[in-house]
Write an enzyme that holds these catalytic residues in place. Structure first.
Site, PDB file in Angstrom:
ATOM      1  N   SER A   7      38.739  64.193  96.006  1.00 18.45           N
ATOM      2  CA  SER A   7      37.475  63.450  95.906  1.00 18.45           C
ATOM      3  C   SER A   7      36.343  64.367  96.319  1.00 18.45           C
ATOM      4  CB  SER A   7      37.529  62.236  96.831  1.00 18.45           C
ATOM      5  OG  SER A   7      36.220  61.731  96.979  1.00 18.45           O
ATOM      6  N   HIS A  32      38.210  63.331  91.401  1.00 16.39           N
ATOM      7  CA  HIS A  32      37.767  61.976  91.708  1.00 16.39           C
ATOM      8  C   HIS A  32      36.291  62.035  92.105  1.00 16.39           C
ATOM      9  CE1 HIS A  32      38.575  57.832  93.180  1.00 16.39           C
ATOM     10  NE2 HIS A  32      37.687  58.126  94.119  1.00 16.39           N
ATOM     11  N   ASP A  34      33.058  59.800  93.301  1.00 16.35           N
ATOM     12  CA  ASP A  34      32.656  58.524  93.892  1.00 16.35           C
ATOM     13  C   ASP A  34      31.180  58.262  93.624  1.00 16.35           C
ATOM     14  OD1 ASP A  34      35.069  57.656  95.270  1.00 16.35           O
ATOM     15  OD2 ASP A  34      34.800  59.434  96.520  1.00 16.35           O
ATOM     16  N   MET A  36      28.157  55.728  94.254  1.00 13.08           N
ATOM     17  CA  MET A  36      27.778  54.633  95.171  1.00 13.08           C
ATOM     18  C   MET A  36      26.307  54.293  95.001  1.00 13.08           C
ATOM     19  SD  MET A  36      29.587  56.010  98.608  1.00 13.08           S
ATOM     20  CE  MET A  36      31.298  56.559  98.624  1.00 13.08           C
ATOM     21  N   HIS A  65      34.969  56.701  90.101  1.00 15.77           N
ATOM     22  CA  HIS A  65      35.176  55.504  90.905  1.00 15.77           C
ATOM     23  C   HIS A  65      33.797  54.883  91.145  1.00 15.77           C
ATOM     24  CE1 HIS A  65      36.667  53.859  95.081  1.00 15.77           C
ATOM     25  NE2 HIS A  65      36.324  52.901  94.254  1.00 15.77           N
ATOM     26  N   MET A  67      31.463  52.469  92.680  1.00 12.27           N
ATOM     27  CA  MET A  67      31.251  51.514  93.768  1.00 12.27           C
ATOM     28  C   MET A  67      29.817  51.015  93.636  1.00 12.27           C
ATOM     29  SD  MET A  67      33.284  53.697  96.587  1.00 12.27           S
ATOM     30  CE  MET A  67      33.198  55.121  95.529  1.00 12.27           C
ATOM     31  N   MET A 142      42.291  50.560  97.405  1.00 14.28           N
ATOM     32  CA  MET A 142      41.517  51.198  98.481  1.00 14.28           C
ATOM     33  C   MET A 142      42.265  51.069  99.804  1.00 14.28           C
ATOM     34  SD  MET A 142      38.596  52.433  97.258  1.00 14.28           S
ATOM     35  CE  MET A 142      38.215  53.069  98.873  1.00 14.28           C
ATOM     36  N   GLY A 147      32.812  53.435 100.805  1.00 15.08           N
ATOM     37  CA  GLY A 147      31.451  53.782 101.219  1.00 15.08           C
ATOM     38  C   GLY A 147      31.336  55.168 101.821  1.00 15.08           C
ATOM     39  N   PHE A 148      32.408  55.627 102.437  1.00 19.57           N
ATOM     40  CA  PHE A 148      32.329  56.905 103.138  1.00 19.57           C
ATOM     41  C   PHE A 148      33.648  57.663 103.059  1.00 19.57           C
ATOM     42  CE2 PHE A 148      29.575  53.776 105.055  1.00 19.57           C
ATOM     43  CZ  PHE A 148      28.352  54.430 105.065  1.00 19.57           C
ATOM     44  N   GLY A 149      33.539  58.986 103.024  1.00 19.35           N
ATOM     45  CA  GLY A 149      34.731  59.823 103.138  1.00 19.35           C
ATOM     46  C   GLY A 149      35.100  59.949 104.608  1.00 19.35           C
ATOM     47  N   GLY A 150      36.273  60.465 104.872  1.00 17.12           N
ATOM     48  CA  GLY A 150      36.674  60.784 106.233  1.00 17.12           C
ATOM     49  C   GLY A 150      37.044  59.597 107.107  1.00 17.12           C
ATOM     50  N   ASP A 178      43.418  55.349  97.525  1.00 18.61           N
ATOM     51  CA  ASP A 178      42.183  56.067  97.829  1.00 18.61           C
ATOM     52  C   ASP A 178      41.623  55.671  99.186  1.00 18.61           C
ATOM     53  OD1 ASP A 178      39.775  57.403  97.731  1.00 18.61           O
ATOM     54  OD2 ASP A 178      38.863  56.072  96.241  1.00 18.61           O
ATOM     55  N   GLY A 179      41.510  56.667 100.058  1.00 13.84           N
ATOM     56  CA  GLY A 179      40.863  56.449 101.342  1.00 13.84           C
ATOM     57  C   GLY A 179      41.731  56.895 102.507  1.00 13.84           C
ATOM     58  N   GLY A 180      41.319  57.967 103.147  1.00 16.29           N
ATOM     59  CA  GLY A 180      42.032  58.450 104.332  1.00 16.29           C
ATOM     60  C   GLY A 180      43.406  59.011 104.057  1.00 16.29           C
ATOM     61  N   GLY A 200      40.035  63.237  99.814  1.00 13.81           N
ATOM     62  CA  GLY A 200      38.764  63.934  99.963  1.00 13.81           C
ATOM     63  C   GLY A 200      38.820  64.930 101.091  1.00 13.81           C
ATOM     64  N   SER A 201      38.659  64.421 102.316  1.00 12.19           N
ATOM     65  CA  SER A 201      38.596  65.326 103.466  1.00 12.19           C
ATOM     66  C   SER A 201      39.884  66.136 103.638  1.00 12.19           C
ATOM     67  CB  SER A 201      38.265  64.546 104.737  1.00 12.19           C
ATOM     68  OG  SER A 201      38.980  63.338 104.793  1.00 12.19           O
TER      69      SER A 201
HETATM   70  C1  DX5 Z   1      35.518  56.092  99.821  1.00 13.80           C
HETATM   71  C2  DX5 Z   1      35.805  56.856  98.557  1.00 13.80           C
HETATM   72  C3  DX5 Z   1      36.951  57.808  98.662  1.00 13.80           C
HETATM   73  C4  DX5 Z   1      36.700  58.934  99.650  1.00 13.80           C
HETATM   74  C5  DX5 Z   1      38.003  59.609  99.972  1.00 13.80           C
HETATM   75  O1  DX5 Z   1      34.572  55.133  99.555  1.00 13.80           O
HETATM   76  O2  DX5 Z   1      36.101  55.969  97.489  1.00 13.80           O
HETATM   77  O3  DX5 Z   1      37.272  58.338  97.382  1.00 13.80           O
HETATM   78  O4  DX5 Z   1      35.816  59.887  99.148  1.00 13.80           O
HETATM   79  O5  DX5 Z   1      37.789  60.535 100.985  1.00 13.80           O
HETATM   80  P1  DX5 Z   1      38.804  60.647 102.223  1.00 13.80           P
HETATM   81  O6  DX5 Z   1      40.095  61.119 101.642  1.00 13.80           O
HETATM   82  O7  DX5 Z   1      38.154  61.635 103.129  1.00 13.80           O
HETATM   83  O8  DX5 Z   1      38.921  59.279 102.821  1.00 13.80           O
HETATM   84 ZN    ZN Z   2      36.972  56.869  95.654  1.00 15.91          ZN
END
Ligand code: DX5
Ligand code: ZN
Length: 222
Positions: A7, A32, A34, A36, A65, A67, A142, A147-150, A178-180, A200-201
């Site tokens: 991501s 991927h 994102d 928003m 994706h 959002m 999800m 809304g946020f990475g990490g 997707d997510g964490g 992502g991270s």
């Molecule tokens: C969150 C995003 C994810 C995010 C994933 O809203 O949809 O795609 O970027 O990043 P990590 O893997 O760091 O949670």
């Molecule tokens: Zn995403």
């Protein structure tokens, strides 16, 4: 085969082209992206100019994706910008079946294959996709509130992966998580039927993204 989708929300946008080249060389299967809007989620990320710039820099499939509220207004623009997969949130669509069908139709009209995806927030019931199983190419589960990475992976969503696989039956539909997502989540997600891991991270903050992608793939064991 499990697919790994870095991501780019966690990339360094000052050197985005280099970041994309880095994960492409590291073995990413798709990118991927994102999007928003500050309404569906409490954050604003990126839009058409960045997607078009990315499209010119990579041959990897672009997994968008969305959002955003009212995604149906912008589907044509996202396809024109280079989307290979367009995923909308079930919570953001009053007419989900129509929106999914129009994603596929837009691709057909342009002579390209555009996959239609439905995304579910952590608290959304798997049955929200029960009546659109023939309209989806991808279901995105999800594992954080978008809304946020990490953010930290929410393990309570594990059972949902299997419930969605059961709902999909023998259909050839991807299930994405997707997510964490870190290396340790790859196996439990794949065992329950996930076919795409979005990270992502875990990928962009790694000194050696190729090693992380390989370890995720190996751990998934499929
Ligand atoms: C969150 C995003 C994810 C995010 C994933 O809203 O949809 O795609 O970027 O990043 P990590 O893997 O760091 O949670
Ligand atoms: Zn995403």
């Amino acid at each position: 085969m499990i697919k790994i989708a870095p991501s780019i929300l966690s990339a360094d946008f000052g050197v985005l082209a280099e970041e994309i080249a880095r994960v492409e060389a590291a073995g990413a299967d798709q990118l991927h992206i994102d999007v928003m809007d500050g309404r569906f989620v409490p954050n604003i990320s990126m839009g058409f100019p960045i997607i078009m710039a990315i499209r010119k820099r990579t041959k990897l499939p672009l997994d968008l994706h969305l959002m955003i509220v009212e995604p149906e207004k912008y589907l044509g623009d996202f396809v024109a910008a280079g989307a290979d997969m367009l995923t909308v949130h079930v919570e953001a669509c009053s007419h989900l079946q129509r929106t999914l069908a129009s994603i596929r139709e837009l691709g057909v009209r342009r002579g390209v294959d555009v996959k239609a995806g439905a995304a579910l927030n952590p608290s959304t019931h798997p049955h929200s996709i029960e009546y659109v199983v023939d309209d989806v190419d991808l279901v995105l589960v999800m594992s954080v509130n978008p809304g946020f990475g990490g953010q930290k992976f929410i393990p309570a969503v594990y059972p949902k992966i299997r419930q969605i696989r059961t709902l999909l039956g023998a259909r050839r539909v991807d299930v994405s998580i997707d997510g964490g997502v870190k290396v340790e989540h790859a196996k439990p997600c794949a065992e329950r039927g996930a076919s795409i891991l979005v990270a992502g991270s875990a990928v962009f903050e790694a000194a050696d993204p190729a090693d992380v992608i390989k370890r995720m793939r190996d751990a998934a064991g499929v």
